[in-house]
Design an enzyme around this catalytic site. Structure first.
Site, PDB file in Angstrom:
ATOM      1  N   SER A  21     -15.646  42.724 -17.098  1.00  0.00           N
ATOM      2  CA  SER A  21     -14.749  42.089 -18.060  1.00  0.00           C
ATOM      3  C   SER A  21     -13.887  41.053 -17.358  1.00  0.00           C
ATOM      4  O   SER A  21     -13.101  41.388 -16.464  1.00  0.00           O
ATOM      5  CB  SER A  21     -13.844  43.142 -18.707  1.00  0.00           C
ATOM      6  OG  SER A  21     -12.734  42.510 -19.308  1.00  0.00           O
TER       7      SER A  21
ATOM      8  N   HIS B 151     -18.605  40.325 -19.927  1.00  0.00           N
ATOM      9  CA  HIS B 151     -17.835  40.791 -21.090  1.00  0.00           C
ATOM     10  C   HIS B 151     -16.575  39.933 -21.256  1.00  0.00           C
ATOM     11  O   HIS B 151     -15.809  39.764 -20.307  1.00  0.00           O
ATOM     12  CB  HIS B 151     -17.451  42.256 -20.844  1.00  0.00           C
ATOM     13  CG  HIS B 151     -16.747  42.938 -21.969  1.00  0.00           C
ATOM     14  ND1 HIS B 151     -17.410  43.514 -23.034  1.00  0.00           N
ATOM     15  CD2 HIS B 151     -15.433  43.180 -22.181  1.00  0.00           C
ATOM     16  CE1 HIS B 151     -16.528  44.079 -23.855  1.00  0.00           C
ATOM     17  NE2 HIS B 151     -15.311  43.888 -23.358  1.00  0.00           N
TER      18      HIS B 151
ATOM     19  N   ASP C 180     -13.128  39.470 -23.491  1.00  0.00           N
ATOM     20  CA  ASP C 180     -12.208  40.138 -24.405  1.00  0.00           C
ATOM     21  C   ASP C 180     -11.371  39.109 -25.155  1.00  0.00           C
ATOM     22  O   ASP C 180     -10.535  38.426 -24.563  1.00  0.00           O
ATOM     23  CB  ASP C 180     -11.269  41.061 -23.614  1.00  0.00           C
ATOM     24  CG  ASP C 180     -12.003  42.286 -23.112  1.00  0.00           C
ATOM     25  OD1 ASP C 180     -12.572  43.011 -23.943  1.00  0.00           O
ATOM     26  OD2 ASP C 180     -12.014  42.510 -21.886  1.00  0.00           O
TER      27      ASP C 180
ATOM     28  N   MET D   3      -8.510  38.442 -27.765  1.00  0.00           N
ATOM     29  CA  MET D   3      -7.352  39.124 -28.368  1.00  0.00           C
ATOM     30  C   MET D   3      -6.469  38.099 -29.056  1.00  0.00           C
ATOM     31  O   MET D   3      -6.291  36.989 -28.552  1.00  0.00           O
ATOM     32  CB  MET D   3      -6.543  39.852 -27.295  1.00  0.00           C
ATOM     33  CG  MET D   3      -7.359  40.802 -26.437  1.00  0.00           C
ATOM     34  SD  MET D   3      -6.283  41.746 -25.339  1.00  0.00           S
ATOM     35  CE  MET D   3      -7.505  42.548 -24.288  1.00  0.00           C
TER      36      MET D   3
ATOM     37  N   HIS E 179     -16.167  40.755 -27.137  1.00  0.00           N
ATOM     38  CA  HIS E 179     -15.483  41.875 -27.794  1.00  0.00           C
ATOM     39  C   HIS E 179     -14.300  41.293 -28.558  1.00  0.00           C
ATOM     40  O   HIS E 179     -13.306  40.894 -27.952  1.00  0.00           O
ATOM     41  CB  HIS E 179     -15.045  42.855 -26.687  1.00  0.00           C
ATOM     42  CG  HIS E 179     -14.207  43.996 -27.144  1.00  0.00           C
ATOM     43  ND1 HIS E 179     -13.563  44.835 -26.248  1.00  0.00           N
ATOM     44  CD2 HIS E 179     -13.886  44.465 -28.380  1.00  0.00           C
ATOM     45  CE1 HIS E 179     -12.897  45.759 -26.907  1.00  0.00           C
ATOM     46  NE2 HIS E 179     -13.060  45.556 -28.203  1.00  0.00           N
TER      47      HIS E 179
ATOM     48  N   MET F  23     -11.114  41.426 -30.575  1.00  0.00           N
ATOM     49  CA  MET F  23      -9.968  42.259 -30.977  1.00  0.00           C
ATOM     50  C   MET F  23      -9.038  41.376 -31.786  1.00  0.00           C
ATOM     51  O   MET F  23      -7.933  41.037 -31.372  1.00  0.00           O
ATOM     52  CB  MET F  23      -9.270  42.815 -29.717  1.00  0.00           C
ATOM     53  CG  MET F  23     -10.074  43.915 -29.046  1.00  0.00           C
ATOM     54  SD  MET F  23      -9.546  44.209 -27.341  1.00  0.00           S
ATOM     55  CE  MET F  23     -10.632  43.058 -26.501  1.00  0.00           C
TER      56      MET F  23
ATOM     57  N   MET G 152     -14.196  52.803 -27.506  1.00  0.00           N
ATOM     58  CA  MET G 152     -13.067  52.483 -26.617  1.00  0.00           C
ATOM     59  C   MET G 152     -12.630  53.763 -25.917  1.00  0.00           C
ATOM     60  O   MET G 152     -12.404  54.795 -26.560  1.00  0.00           O
ATOM     61  CB  MET G 152     -11.895  51.901 -27.410  1.00  0.00           C
ATOM     62  CG  MET G 152     -12.115  50.501 -27.971  1.00  0.00           C
ATOM     63  SD  MET G 152     -12.625  49.248 -26.765  1.00  0.00           S
ATOM     64  CE  MET G 152     -11.232  49.227 -25.630  1.00  0.00           C
TER      65      MET G 152
ATOM     66  N   GLY H 181      -5.998  45.459 -19.768  1.00  0.00           N
ATOM     67  CA  GLY H 181      -6.805  46.024 -18.694  1.00  0.00           C
ATOM     68  C   GLY H 181      -5.977  47.023 -17.911  1.00  0.00           C
ATOM     69  O   GLY H 181      -4.750  47.111 -18.086  1.00  0.00           O
TER      70      GLY H 181
ATOM     71  N   ASP I 194     -15.664  51.214 -22.773  1.00  0.00           N
ATOM     72  CA  ASP I 194     -14.785  50.137 -22.304  1.00  0.00           C
ATOM     73  C   ASP I 194     -13.367  50.675 -22.153  1.00  0.00           C
ATOM     74  O   ASP I 194     -12.776  51.154 -23.115  1.00  0.00           O
ATOM     75  CB  ASP I 194     -14.821  49.007 -23.352  1.00  0.00           C
ATOM     76  CG  ASP I 194     -14.030  47.770 -22.954  1.00  0.00           C
ATOM     77  OD1 ASP I 194     -13.508  47.719 -21.834  1.00  0.00           O
ATOM     78  OD2 ASP I 194     -13.956  46.852 -23.798  1.00  0.00           O
ATOM     79  N   GLY I 195     -12.858  50.571 -20.930  1.00  0.00           N
ATOM     80  CA  GLY I 195     -11.471  50.958 -20.671  1.00  0.00           C
ATOM     81  C   GLY I 195     -11.379  52.096 -19.676  1.00  0.00           C
ATOM     82  O   GLY I 195     -11.906  53.188 -19.919  1.00  0.00           O
ATOM     83  N   GLY I 196     -10.766  51.816 -18.541  1.00  0.00           N
ATOM     84  CA  GLY I 196     -10.570  52.877 -17.539  1.00  0.00           C
ATOM     85  C   GLY I 196     -11.855  53.348 -16.889  1.00  0.00           C
ATOM     86  O   GLY I 196     -11.934  54.464 -16.393  1.00  0.00           O
TER      87      GLY I 196
ATOM     88  N   SER J   1     -10.845  46.085 -14.075  1.00  0.00           N
ATOM     89  CA  SER J   1     -10.121  46.343 -12.818  1.00  0.00           C
ATOM     90  C   SER J   1     -11.044  46.873 -11.728  1.00  0.00           C
ATOM     91  O   SER J   1     -10.901  46.500 -10.563  1.00  0.00           O
ATOM     92  CB  SER J   1      -9.008  47.364 -13.051  1.00  0.00           C
ATOM     93  OG  SER J   1      -8.245  46.999 -14.161  1.00  0.00           O
TER      94      SER J   1
END
Ligand code: DX5
Ligand code: ZN
Length: 220
Positions: A8, A33, A35, A37, A66, A68, A137, A144, A175-177, A198
């Site tokens: 991402s 990816h 994002d 927003m 993605h 959002m 999610m 992030g 997606d996420g963490g 990250s």
């Protein structure tokens, strides 16, 4: 089922975006990816179609967008024209989700649906043949670097069972963490497509090493 690693660019150094994407590509990334927003559906504001168009010129990898944003149906054409390959919309933003998924397909992109951690999977039931991937999610969208929500592998498992029951060939993306200590649980639960910001662009030993560590964690 083949594994997809999708870095991402939210966590990339935007001053050197072309170089960072090149490093990801050389390091074995499968998709890029992006994002998007809008400061309304989520608090943050990030990229739009212009940036997707620029990324399109930086790489030959499939671009995974993605969205959002509220009223995503107003912007589908623009993201298609910008060179998007896979376009994912939040169930929570689409009163006419069936139509929106059809339109994404008609525009030549792979339709994806995404649900927030708090949205139940029964929202997917009537749509299992209308999307190519479901993005679950594993943090609340918007930023992030957040912590993986530990109850999500169970949700992945139940989603996998639902897709199987409905005879859907859709894949599950998370997606996420996503880091080396969370990716394997998601894989074992049924996810095959992994977004990581990250863990890749923020990895201390570099972008390619970040991708390698995630792949090793999947094999380990
Ligand atoms: C969050 C975005 C993610 C984000 C993930 O709303 O959808 O794609 O970049 O970041 P990490 O991998 O740092 O949790
Ligand atoms: Zn994302």
């Amino acid at each position: 089922m083949s594994i997809i690693i999708a870095p991402s660019i939210l966590s990339a150094d935007i001053n050197r975006l072309g170089d960072e994407i090149k490093q990801a590509e050389d390091g074995g990334a499968d998709w890029i990816h992006v994002d998007v927003m809008d400061g309304r559906f989520v608090p943050n504001i990030t990229f739009g179609p212009l940036v997707v168009k620029a990324v399109r010129r930086m790489t030959n990898l499939p671009i995974d967008v993605h969205l959002m944003i509220v009223e995503p149906e107003r912007h589908l054409d623009a993201f298609a024209d910008a060179g998007t390959d896979h376009l994912t919309v939040h169930y929570e933003t689409c009163p006419h989700i069936h139509r929106t998924l059809q339109t994404i397909r008609e525009l030549g992109m792979g339709p994806g649906i995404v649900i927030n951690p708090g949205t139940p999977i029964n929202t997917l039931e009537e749509l299992t043949h209308d999307f190519e991937k479901v993005l679950l999610m594993t943090v609340n969208p918007g930023f992030g670097g957040q912590t993986f929500i530990k109850s999500m592998p169970d949700k992945i498992r139940r989603t996998q069972a639902l897709l199987h029951e409905k005879g859907s060939t859709a894949t599950i993306q998370v997606d996420g963490g996503i880091y080396s200590d969370t990716i394997k649980d998601c894989y074992l639960a049924g996810a095959t497509n992994f977004v990581a910001g990250s863990a890749i662009f923020g990895y201390k030993e570099g972008i390619a090493a970040g991708i390698k560590v995630l792949r090793q964690a999947l094999e380990g």
